[in-house]
Design an enzyme around this catalytic site. Structure first.
Site, short mmCIF file in Angstrom:
data_model
loop_
_atom_site.label_atom_id
_atom_site.label_comp_id
_atom_site.label_asym_id
_atom_site.label_seq_id
_atom_site.Cartn_x
_atom_site.Cartn_y
_atom_site.Cartn_z
N TYR A 101 0.80 -1.20 -0.01
CA TYR A 101 -0.06 0.08 0.05
C TYR A 101 0.89 1.19 0.05
O TYR A 101 2.09 1.21 0.70
CB TYR A 101 -0.78 0.24 1.09
CG TYR A 101 -1.50 1.16 1.36
CD1 TYR A 101 -3.12 1.25 0.96
CD2 TYR A 101 -1.00 2.56 2.04
CE1 TYR A 101 -3.65 2.37 1.03
CE2 TYR A 101 -1.93 3.59 2.09
CZ TYR A 101 -3.02 3.61 1.62
OH TYR A 101 -3.93 4.71 2.00
N GLU A 189 -3.45 7.10 -4.13
CA GLU A 189 -3.30 6.10 -3.30
C GLU A 189 -3.14 5.05 -4.40
O GLU A 189 -3.76 4.67 -5.39
CB GLU A 189 -4.60 5.75 -2.56
CG GLU A 189 -4.55 4.41 -1.78
CD GLU A 189 -5.96 4.29 -1.08
OE1 GLU A 189 -5.81 4.64 0.20
OE2 GLU A 189 -6.72 3.89 -1.66
#
Ligand code: GDP
Ligand code: MN
Length: 382
Positions: A101, A189
């Site tokens: 992530y 993101e």
């Protein structure tokens, strides 16, 4: 302004962030064409602006044409947490060794940029934060200094990414930060950021939210807003600069002022009807704007009656009346109109309309009565 995944990936690609080759498709046939271009196996991905598409069944791997057909048919039109899928993104499928992530956001309270990196990607990051906050490496970045290469390396080390992924991931962090700053985003993101079995790191998903207040210096964002809505009515309204939101009902609504437009929708519901849209023509609406508004509503195939609710303040009653008359000459309206005109120069406006009244154009004095007449029109024609 949130981008769809495929738009986010196009944005990433401009900043040199590696993404898989692919193309978008609005039909099953297009999906098959794009799959052939991308090369099998592919992944068929629902394009909606909400996360958790995978869990909802909106992300499927396909090994051949038959599987693309099956998945595209199932996913197009699917409802994912209140969002209907109108578009697919088809990309060459990646082999995944690890899912990580990475994101950059603005930490408003700290007045600094905030980087987050985790070795636990592919799942909801809030869940990771709850279960094990130490699994997320964080770094505050002073926007004046920017992200240093040392900072990027520290992030991937602290997040304990696999050794072989660290150099590639740090490089992507540098590019992603540039995308965040130069691209004027509020959020970028990548979840998951993957490590492939052959040691490459790349972005498998993209979430990008652009800072609308920077739109003036990004002429190219027009491409995104153009694609933002797949609704023909909303596209036309946007082109004409109207505050319009498409709804599902059959009573077209035009009002001046957002509050009045909302009340108008409410009163339509109250008398048992369903508004086809929300449309605020604003305080200083001219005859031209009224004609544009009618034109947009006229393109909506569901509309069976139009309810115009104007309270004259800045917009004078006669301007409204003239706008309607002008629009009647400009477009062949498919639905009857009910007008409730009140406020400044309402009398003058009503007397202009008087000469044009018919069974297709009715003027009434109260909002409730107007809503009832409009809803009655939708039933008469049914
Ligand atoms: P989200 O559920 O909306 O966040 O959609 P993602 O694009 O993140 O996809 C969800 C999950 O699908 C990922 O975490 C992967 O596990 C899986 N996935 C997506 N693309 C691929 C791919 O190319 N290959 C493989 N094997 N899995 C994929
Ligand atoms: Mn994701």
């Amino acid at each position: 302004m949130d981008l769809f995944e495929y738009q986010g990936k196009q944005y990433f690609a401009r900043f040199g962030i590696p993404v898989s080759p692919g193309g978008f498709a609005d039909t099953v046939d297009d999906a098959i064409r794009e799959a052939e271009k991308a090369g099998y196996p592919v992944v068929v991905k629902a394009q909606v602006r909400v996360g958790g598409r995978g869990k909802a069944g909106g992300i499927k791997l396909a090994a051949d044409e038959a599987e693309v057909r099956t998945h595209a048919e199932a996913i197009l039109g699917m409802d994912i947490r209140g969002h209907t899928v109108g578009r697919l993104w088809i990309e060459h499928a990646s082999d995944i060794a690890k899912e990580y992530y990475a994101s950059f956001t603005l930490d408003r309270s700290a007045k600094l940029h905030l980087a987050k990196v985790s070795a636990r990607g592919g799942v909801d990051i809030e869940q990771v934060a709850d279960e094990d906050p130490t699994a997320i490496a964080r770094l505050h970045i002073d926007p004046v200094d920017g992200l240093s290469e040392e900072g990027a390396r520290r992030l991937v080390d602290e997040a304990a990414l696999d050794e072989e992924a660290r150099a590639g991931a740090a490089e992507i962090l540098m590019s992603l930060y540039r995308c965040f700053v130069e691209g004027d985003a509020d959020l970028v993101e990548i979840n998951p950021l993957i490590l492939t079995p052959d040691g490459r790191v790349h972005a498998l998903d993209a979430k990008v939210s652009l800072d609308a207040s920077a739109a003036f210096r990004h002429a190219e964002w027009g491409d995104f807003t153009g694609l933002e809505s797949l609704d023909e009515r909303e596209r036309l309204a946007q082109e004409k600069g109207l505050q319009y939101v498409g709804l599902e009902g059959d009573v077209g609504v035009i009002a001046n002022g957002a509050g009045l437009a909302m009340s108008t929708c409410d009163v339509v519901n109250q008398v048992g009807g369903r508004p086809a849209n929300f449309l605020d023509i604003g305080g200083g609406a001219s005859a031209e704007v009224m004609a544009d508004a009618l034109e947009v509503i006229n393109t909506d195939p569901n509309v069976r009656a139009i309810f115009i609710n104007i309270f004259g303040g800045i917009t004078k009653g006669e301007d409204v009346a003239n706008g309607i008359v002008q629009a009647l000459g400009r477009v062949e309206l498919k639905s009857p109109i009910v007008i409730r005109l009140d406020g400044t120069n309402a009398e003058e406006g009503r007397s202009i309309l008087k000469g044009h009244e018919s069974d297709q154009l009715v003027s009434v004095t109260t909002m409730l009565e107007a809503a009832e007449r409009a809803v009655a029109f939708t039933r008469a024609g049914a």
